[in-house]
Write a protein that holds these residues in place. Sequence first.
Motif, short mmCIF file in Angstrom:
data_model
loop_
_atom_site.label_atom_id
_atom_site.label_comp_id
_atom_site.label_asym_id
_atom_site.label_seq_id
_atom_site.Cartn_x
_atom_site.Cartn_y
_atom_site.Cartn_z
N TYR A 326 0.95 -1.36 -0.01
CA TYR A 326 -0.17 -0.06 0.04
C TYR A 326 0.99 1.45 0.10
O TYR A 326 1.81 1.33 0.96
CB TYR A 326 -1.04 0.06 1.36
N PRO A 327 0.56 2.32 -0.79
CA PRO A 327 -0.46 2.31 -1.89
C PRO A 327 -0.35 1.44 -3.15
O PRO A 327 -1.07 1.50 -3.90
CB PRO A 327 -0.78 3.78 -2.16
N ASP A 328 0.94 0.85 -3.09
CA ASP A 328 1.18 0.24 -4.57
C ASP A 328 2.30 -1.09 -3.84
O ASP A 328 2.87 -0.82 -2.89
CB ASP A 328 1.85 0.96 -5.62
N ALA A 329 2.71 -1.73 -4.83
CA ALA A 329 3.59 -3.05 -4.34
C ALA A 329 5.05 -2.54 -4.35
O ALA A 329 6.05 -3.34 -4.28
CB ALA A 329 3.25 -4.02 -5.30
N GLY A 330 5.46 -1.18 -4.51
CA GLY A 330 6.76 -0.56 -4.36
C GLY A 330 7.26 -0.08 -3.23
O GLY A 330 8.07 0.52 -3.04
N VAL A 341 18.30 2.89 3.41
CA VAL A 341 18.20 1.73 4.11
C VAL A 341 19.57 0.90 3.88
O VAL A 341 19.57 0.75 2.71
CB VAL A 341 16.79 1.04 3.99
N ASN A 342 20.31 0.55 4.71
CA ASN A 342 21.26 -0.29 4.48
C ASN A 342 21.11 -1.88 4.69
O ASN A 342 21.60 -2.63 4.33
CB ASN A 342 22.48 0.01 5.64
N ILE A 343 20.12 -2.10 5.95
CA ILE A 343 19.90 -3.45 6.25
C ILE A 343 18.29 -3.67 6.01
O ILE A 343 17.52 -2.96 6.67
CB ILE A 343 20.30 -3.88 7.57
N LEU A 344 17.75 -4.57 5.27
CA LEU A 344 16.12 -5.00 5.19
C LEU A 344 16.08 -6.38 5.57
O LEU A 344 16.58 -7.28 5.12
CB LEU A 344 15.95 -4.73 3.81
N TYR A 345 15.30 -6.29 6.70
CA TYR A 345 15.02 -7.72 7.25
C TYR A 345 13.49 -7.92 7.27
O TYR A 345 12.49 -7.00 7.74
CB TYR A 345 15.03 -7.71 8.84
N THR A 346 12.92 -8.88 6.48
CA THR A 346 11.50 -9.00 6.11
C THR A 346 11.11 -10.51 5.95
O THR A 346 12.00 -11.34 6.33
CB THR A 346 11.04 -8.33 4.74
N ALA A 347 10.01 -10.82 5.82
CA ALA A 347 9.51 -12.28 5.72
C ALA A 347 9.27 -12.77 4.44
O ALA A 347 8.91 -12.02 3.47
CB ALA A 347 8.12 -12.20 6.51
N PRO A 348 9.52 -14.08 4.28
CA PRO A 348 9.23 -14.96 2.98
C PRO A 348 7.90 -14.55 2.47
O PRO A 348 7.64 -14.25 1.29
CB PRO A 348 9.47 -16.23 3.24
N THR A 349 6.86 -14.36 3.32
CA THR A 349 5.62 -14.02 2.86
C THR A 349 5.65 -12.93 2.17
O THR A 349 4.88 -12.65 1.14
CB THR A 349 4.54 -14.20 4.10
N ALA A 350 6.02 -11.78 2.69
CA ALA A 350 6.04 -10.57 2.15
C ALA A 350 6.76 -10.68 0.67
O ALA A 350 6.44 -10.11 -0.26
CB ALA A 350 6.69 -9.57 2.81
N GLY A 356 5.00 -11.62 -6.85
CA GLY A 356 3.58 -11.64 -7.72
C GLY A 356 3.28 -10.49 -8.45
O GLY A 356 2.47 -10.52 -9.52
N TYR A 357 3.81 -9.37 -8.08
CA TYR A 357 3.52 -8.03 -9.04
C TYR A 357 4.35 -7.92 -9.96
O TYR A 357 4.36 -6.95 -10.65
CB TYR A 357 3.52 -7.01 -7.68
N GLY A 358 5.53 -8.93 -10.29
CA GLY A 358 6.41 -8.88 -11.19
C GLY A 358 7.51 -7.57 -10.82
O GLY A 358 7.49 -7.09 -9.74
N LEU A 359 8.02 -7.28 -11.90
CA LEU A 359 9.34 -6.40 -11.67
C LEU A 359 9.01 -4.71 -11.69
O LEU A 359 9.80 -4.11 -11.58
CB LEU A 359 10.58 -6.74 -12.52
N GLY A 360 7.82 -4.64 -12.35
CA GLY A 360 7.32 -3.05 -12.60
C GLY A 360 7.56 -2.20 -11.28
O GLY A 360 8.41 -1.30 -11.32
#
Length: 637
Positions: A326-330, A341-350, A356-360
């Motif tokens: 939100y508001p978009d997949a970017g 940001v230097n370090i990004l820690y996130t979940a496989p689900t995300a 699924g939104y492609g590389l756009g």
Amino acid sequence: MAYPYQIKSIEEYQQNYQQSVIDPEGFWANVADHFYWRRKWDKVLEWNFKEPDIKWFVGGKLNITENCLDRHLGTLGNTPAIIWEPNDPEERHRVITYRDLYNKVCQFANVLKNNGVKKGDRICIYMGMIPELAIAVLACARIGAIHSVVFGGFSAQSIADRIQDAQCSLVITCDGAFRGNKDIPLKSVIDDALIGCPSVKKVIVCTRTRTPVSMIKGRDLWWEDEIKQVETMGNPPCPAEEMDAEDMLFILYTSGSTGKPKGVVHTCGGYMVYANYTFVNTFNYQPGEVYFCTADIGWITGHSYIIYGPLSAGATTLMFEGVPTYPDAGRLWSITDKFRVNILYTAPTAIRSLMGYGLGPVNHKELSSLKKLGSVGEPINEEAWHWFKDHIGKGRCPIVDTWWQTETGGIMITPIAGVTKEKPGYATLPLPGVQPILVDENGKEITGNGVNGNLCIKFPWPGMLRTTYGDHERCRTTYFATYENLYFTGDGCQRDEDGYYRITGRVDDVLNVSGHRIGTAEVENAINMHAGVVESAVVGYPHDIKGQGIYAYVITERQTHDPELTKKDILQTVSRIIGPIAKPDKIQFVSGLPKTRSGKIMRRILRKIAEGELDNLGDTTTLLDPVVVEEIKRGRL
């Protein structure tokens, strides 16, 4: 701020690891020496896994907030402690320096004291992802109150269960929360929860969404009004309460294999040392780096790696109120560029959801500031690992695929960024101080490499849980009774030819949905509350985005005339009782369930049917009614 215990090479890792196994007490005493203690410990460790009874830094006195705030003021006072990015990208972000954060924590700690909160009181926190949530957590810790943060997506019933279990005396909440395109009415959910919670005397409400709320005289107070009162007193400082190393710091409820959530207890000294050590080493954190963990503080990842780990290390931690789409997949990539940001820690689900939104959404983002990537919540599948590495890390950022649990307090098995050779899908090697062991069903150790077994830990580590709140026997039976003298993780695991560990998933009745553990019994209890349901059985099945989806087999009282409507009613019931996070993805109506003659549901068979393995169900002759299996197979969704 220098970290003398930071590992810089694989040789150093091996050296440290060996030392931590040969002399664990000396190893952890050396790490703990770099913190501020009011009084040093008399003994590093006392333990037995039978009771279980685990004590680290026995006799040591400290306050975790002095290590997260006070000790940084001289050198890092003007450095950003928290950068907050709101849900709406048009709204202004906030930067809170270490000095600001210290002042705000002292201020709110005084608010709590003014409202009668004392050392040892339990405080329930149910808020959206705003800086005030971190401030509330730290304010509790400052005065020795025990915080119990409940994720802002849980239902009134789930909150009530947690408040009653901990006998909380005060609740901190917001009028509402923004999450993506949703407004979540937090205060009205709390009002519903408190109908059966006489232990709660006060509710402090922070303004966020300006949603109209009911404020009950004598009980409900506005955060802002309470802060003004402290200001009229001249904003006195709030000295940190002296805590014993083994005093309770927080309770965090996690789903179990029975319907009742269990309150995992972490204590002050060992948890602080472990959260800091694992943060600094896993991410190879360098002073000045901007670190962004996308988790919610309502989960253990937010406790250890948004608040306590980063702040005790003097890091800059980024908090995000919204969701990745939100508001978009970017959105995550825009935030990464905006704050360098230097370090990004996130979940496989995300990651899978964004794939699924492609590389756009990625193509127009720079992402040049990124140096390290991390994954948490569940093992990351190879496809997502490569996408993350190639398109977000541009092939130059190491990925740390971290394995740990609410109960472990911090990361246990992981690559060290830039040090450990990676392997997609593998958590790789244990951190120093962590002694994993694979065992078979009977608890016999499986040695060597190229083997599979159940993952246990054979020696204590400082961040481990001490008990389950109010029910020590449950802690013993869940984690320490399955295999003698071992902590049982509940996970299956493979150790490959290189000695690398790969987590293969839960071996108990707990699902891992989007990185969050949900007990099958808890979901079944909620489904069975629906008026027309006789019985249900819940299993997990592979899900492209969530990792594991929830598949429910449901027996109803009579044939449903409108199955779709009944499904919606059941989903609504689960949402009301647990929260939307536990809603089944598939509901199959059945006339019976595969049971043994003693009445035990054979979930193994249901799991295989849900996974589509219809020809590989094993022996069904011991079932009370084998015919029911054929009917379930025919009706599979």
